[in-house]
Scaffold this active site. Structure first.
Site, PDB file in Angstrom:
ATOM      1  N   ASN A 145       6.418   7.683   3.051  1.00 44.26           N
ATOM      2  CA  ASN A 145       6.425   8.588   1.912  1.00 44.26           C
ATOM      3  C   ASN A 145       7.228   9.853   2.173  1.00 44.26           C
ATOM      4  O   ASN A 145       6.942  10.610   3.101  1.00 44.26           O
ATOM      5  CB  ASN A 145       4.983   8.956   1.551  1.00 44.26           C
ATOM      6  CG  ASN A 145       4.244   7.790   0.932  1.00 44.26           C
ATOM      7  OD1 ASN A 145       4.350   7.541  -0.257  1.00 44.26           O
ATOM      8  ND2 ASN A 145       3.521   7.049   1.756  1.00 44.26           N
ATOM      9  N   HIS A 195       0.845  -1.186   0.000  1.00 47.69           N
ATOM     10  CA  HIS A 195       0.000   0.000   0.000  1.00 47.69           C
ATOM     11  C   HIS A 195       0.880   1.236   0.000  1.00 47.69           C
ATOM     12  O   HIS A 195       1.914   1.282   0.655  1.00 47.69           O
ATOM     13  CB  HIS A 195      -0.907   0.004   1.230  1.00 47.69           C
ATOM     14  CG  HIS A 195      -2.098   0.900   1.061  1.00 47.69           C
ATOM     15  ND1 HIS A 195      -2.013   2.277   1.177  1.00 47.69           N
ATOM     16  CD2 HIS A 195      -3.405   0.625   0.772  1.00 47.69           C
ATOM     17  CE1 HIS A 195      -3.208   2.802   0.957  1.00 47.69           C
ATOM     18  NE2 HIS A 195      -4.064   1.828   0.710  1.00 47.69           N
ATOM     19  N   HIS A 196       0.460   2.252  -0.749  1.00 47.68           N
ATOM     20  CA  HIS A 196       1.245   3.481  -0.836  1.00 47.68           C
ATOM     21  C   HIS A 196       1.353   4.190   0.522  1.00 47.68           C
ATOM     22  O   HIS A 196       2.259   5.007   0.726  1.00 47.68           O
ATOM     23  CB  HIS A 196       0.619   4.428  -1.871  1.00 47.68           C
ATOM     24  CG  HIS A 196       1.615   5.240  -2.626  1.00 47.68           C
ATOM     25  ND1 HIS A 196       2.781   5.720  -2.066  1.00 47.68           N
ATOM     26  CD2 HIS A 196       1.618   5.690  -3.915  1.00 47.68           C
ATOM     27  CE1 HIS A 196       3.455   6.425  -2.962  1.00 47.68           C
ATOM     28  NE2 HIS A 196       2.779   6.408  -4.096  1.00 47.68           N
ATOM     29  N   ALA A 197       0.460   3.893   1.442  1.00 50.95           N
ATOM     30  CA  ALA A 197       0.572   4.473   2.782  1.00 50.95           C
ATOM     31  C   ALA A 197       1.803   3.962   3.513  1.00 50.95           C
ATOM     32  O   ALA A 197       2.294   4.604   4.442  1.00 50.95           O
ATOM     33  CB  ALA A 197      -0.679   4.153   3.604  1.00 50.95           C
TER      34      ALA A 197
END
Length: 472
Positions: free
Chosen positions: A309, A133-135
């Site tokens: 991120n 997941h990009h989180a």
């Protein structure tokens, strides 16, 4: 005890059945590999890879962003799966399988990743498709997660399992974060004012350019209009994905770079512009103005080595309306120089400061509402183009050589129906083209167009300049 940043949480907040925030990678291996070998590697290396062992720990009532906590019930058998392609196991079958896997949302009750060992590729090869997941990761940290199964073994790491804080601790931190929201808003306003004319959405406001010129230092160059034209690449994406991949020789791209006095990333963007131009011509939908691409920039090295991120998004005009390949490259290089001048002189942390300025209880609602409104009215970009550097030497998994690595990324209503992401490895550029299956069912055309675009620039290099070598 690590908490998601507001930017991390945004990738959770905007996710729906159609806007899925998975990123990943497709590793092509020289021969077959056993699932047991992968499981053994992962068990040995969980200590150094928290993204693989930690799950979300929500704050009650959504008063603050979730925390990451070690999953005491981690089940690697669930996360590592195995399948085989039907004959003939060619690249298109592999791309179709990856697209089906990539479009499925991850279970938020478990660590946010899955890994698939894929047998049955042509020439006796196998593959590993990994999604996160990009989180939990951006492009660079995602590559590091893949490295968790690579040879040689990293230095041993010890760690104390992280548990979620107790309720009182959560509430106390939530109060501190709420008190800091106005500070982040002031920092955002102070840092972003000189760059209003280069921010997604904001640059479209009538007074943005005037205000930016009023407050910024005279050394900052003016930027062109960043209005994204309407194309078939913009619109509501479906729940289905299409995926294609291609390899290009890095040596050839470097020759073009050296001959033209540009950067490798400039050549990558020019090739992407050429491929997009060809696709739009084939669909009789080429605008007579440039497309607008979102280009992620890494903040690592500027903001330290935090997990998850560390990126900001900048915009660049892709000269898809220009027929001459060398002129497209020149215009891309010029646009990138302008962006980099701004990136060096204006704070690049605007996206993080803006995210942190919104109280967490309102963040999810605001993110979803803004995402829906922007996606339906004024999409800020037509496409995302990203370039992630990788190692220039061979890698192995349990003694099996990694032949290529192709990124798999995100497409949304806001970012456009195509995402072109590049990963350099061992003298090659592994390119992954992720697309909406409804808007771009012919995604494999991009693989052909990217090859043709490189051939076109190579020919142009040999004779100085040339018109398009091919138009669909």
């Amino acid at each position: 005890m690590r908490q998601l940043s507001a930017l991390d949480a945004q990738f959770l907040n905007f996710e729906t059945d159609t806007n899925v925030a998975n990123i990943g990678g497709l590793a092509i291996l020289e021969t077959s590999l056993s699932r047991e070998a992968i499981l053994a590697r992962l068990k040995d290396r969980l200590a150094g890879t928290p993204q693989l062992r930690q799950r979300l720990a929500p704050v009650p009532l959504g008063l603050d962003h979730p925390y990451w906590a070690d999953d005491a019930a981690l089940d690697l058998d669930y996360h590592v799966r195995e399948l085989a392609l039907p004959s003939p196991g060619d690249d298109r079958r592999l791309g179709e399988q990856v697209a089906r896997l990539h479009e499925r949302r991850l279970d938020r009750g478990r660590p946010l990743w899955e890994m698939y060992l894929i047998h049955g590729l042509a020439q006796g090869r196998s593959a590993i498709y990994t999604k996160l997941h990009h989180a939990a990761a951006d492009g660079l940290t995602g590559a590091r997660v893949l490295a968790a199964v690579m040879d040689p073994a990293p230095a041993p790491v010890t760690y104390d399992p992280e548990t979620a804080p107790d309720l009182l601790h959560m509430l106390a931190r939530s109060a501190r974060h709420a008190a800091a929201n106005p500070v982040h808003l002031l920092k955002f306003l102070a840092e972003v004012a000189p760059a209003l004319d280069q921010l997604p959405i904001v640059s479209r406001l009538p007074a943005a350019g005037w205000l930016a010129r009023l407050v910024r230092p005279g050394s900052l160059p003016d930027l062109p209009d960043f209005a994204a034209p309407h194309t078939p690449l913009n619109g509501a994406v479906s729940a289905h994905r299409s995926y294609a991949f291609v390899e290009l020789p890095l040596e050839e791209i470097k020759r073009i770079k050296d001959a033209r006095g540009v950067k490798v990333n400039d050549v990558v963007l020019a090739l992407s512009a050429s491929a997009l131009r060809r696709w739009l011509l084939a669909h009789e939908a080429l605008p007579d103005v440039p497309l607008v691409a979102g280009v992620p920039f890494s903040l690592r090295g500027r903001d330290g080595e935090r997990l998850a991120n560390q990126v900001t998004l900048m915009m660049i005009r892709l000269p898809t309306h220009v027929a001459d390949a060398t002129e497209r490259l020149r215009l891309v290089a010029e646009a990138m120089r302008q962006i980099k001048d701004r990136f060096d002189l204006v704070s690049a942390s605007w996206l993080r400061e803006l995210s942190e300025s919104v109280p967490a209880p309102l963040n999810a609602l605001a993110d979803r509402a803004a995402f829906e409104v922007v996606g339906r009215t004024i999409p800020p970009v037509n496409v995302i183009v990203s370039n992630v550097p990788g190692p220039q030497f061979p890698l192995y998994i349990a003694g099996v050589r990694l032949l290529a690595h192709h990124p798999v990324s995100v497409v949304t209503d806001v970012s456009g129906a195509v995402n072109i992401t590049v990963f350099s490895y061992d003298g090659r550029l592994g390119i992954g083209v992720t697309a909406c299956g409804r808007l771009v069912p012919d995604v494999w055309a991009y693989a052909d167009y990217l090859r043709e675009a490189l051939d076109e620039l190579t020919i142009c290099q040999g004779r100085g300049t040339a018109p398009e070598a091919h138009s669909p």
